[in-house]
Design a protein around this motif. Sequence first.
Motif, PDB file in Angstrom:
ATOM      1  N   PHE A  80       2.731   4.243  -8.365  1.00 27.05           N
ATOM      2  CA  PHE A  80       2.674   2.805  -8.134  1.00 27.05           C
ATOM      3  C   PHE A  80       3.003   2.091  -9.446  1.00 27.05           C
ATOM      4  N   ASP A 129      -0.385  -0.028 -13.294  1.00 29.59           N
ATOM      5  CA  ASP A 129       0.288   1.183 -12.822  1.00 29.59           C
ATOM      6  C   ASP A 129      -0.757   2.237 -12.466  1.00 29.59           C
ATOM      7  N   ASP A 147       5.742  -2.944  -6.809  1.00 28.60           N
ATOM      8  CA  ASP A 147       5.256  -4.219  -6.278  1.00 28.60           C
ATOM      9  C   ASP A 147       4.639  -5.021  -7.428  1.00 28.60           C
ATOM     10  N   SER A 191       0.811  -1.222   0.000  1.00 28.72           N
ATOM     11  CA  SER A 191       0.000   0.000   0.000  1.00 28.72           C
ATOM     12  C   SER A 191       0.843   1.269   0.000  1.00 28.72           C
ATOM     13  N   TYR A 198       0.651  -5.366  -7.894  1.00 32.86           N
ATOM     14  CA  TYR A 198      -0.265  -4.364  -8.429  1.00 32.86           C
ATOM     15  C   TYR A 198      -0.887  -4.872  -9.729  1.00 32.86           C
ATOM     16  N   GLU A 199      -2.167  -4.644  -9.878  1.00 33.39           N
ATOM     17  CA  GLU A 199      -2.848  -5.063 -11.102  1.00 33.39           C
ATOM     18  C   GLU A 199      -2.467  -4.180 -12.283  1.00 33.39           C
ATOM     19  N   ARG A 213       4.500  -1.715 -11.337  1.00 31.37           N
ATOM     20  CA  ARG A 213       4.840  -3.134 -11.217  1.00 31.37           C
ATOM     21  C   ARG A 213       6.345  -3.352 -11.341  1.00 31.37           C
TER      22      ARG A 213
END
Length: 238
Positions: free
Chosen positions: A83, A71, A65, A45, A68-69, A85
């Motif tokens: 965020f 960006d 991470d 998170s 993550y589905e 990947r």
Amino acid sequence: MDLKETDILGADIGKHWYYRSKARAMEHLLCGVTPSIILDVGAGSGFFSRKLLSNTSAKQAWCVDISYEADSETLEAGKPVYFRRSVDQVDADLVLLMDVLEHVDDDVGLLNDYVKKVPRGARFLISVPAFQFLWSGHDVFLEHKRRYRLNQIEDVARRAGLKVKYGSYYFGAVFPIAATIRLVSNLARSNQLKPQSQLSRHHVVINEILAAMSAVELPIVKINRLAGLTAFCVAEKA
């Protein structure tokens, strides 16, 4: 930071004694360091980098991470949080790996990969679960590969190309309680450790007592090389 634990605590994660205390320890370990750009590896998170954006002069954070589905971007204290990947190169002066290396087979290789992605002089703050004899169903639930002694995580940092500044244990005050609970629980279950999280919401009184016990350690957080539930390593790309 594991997204499984974020799912358990939800919006209350910042109130939980464990994460509250670890964030305060992080800030003490980075005392005197004024980051501008943060690279948060295995960020989940982004709890820890968000704390730094709110409480320091840091300007932006890159949270990476593979969970993550897609960006995405958001703001924390009016500052951008990216965020991703994966990333190639980031002009970061602070790299966080908060409870990440214990999840991978090749901890040296993963760390070295990120050492290559940042400029010389970048500071690294690494945390990992301490002491293999504390292995429990909680580690199985979080899909850990191992736990570390302090000299072991320092050796990983050196082999990855970093210069170790110092290392220390944290959560030493609650260590006897947690160690007793885990060892008794492990004996009761023999060799069959089932995946089971030990993270939970506590009564407010218990939560505050555990937070206060952990806060007592903060003045010596840089020098505790005796015992704790977490091992910290502060290093630098020379």
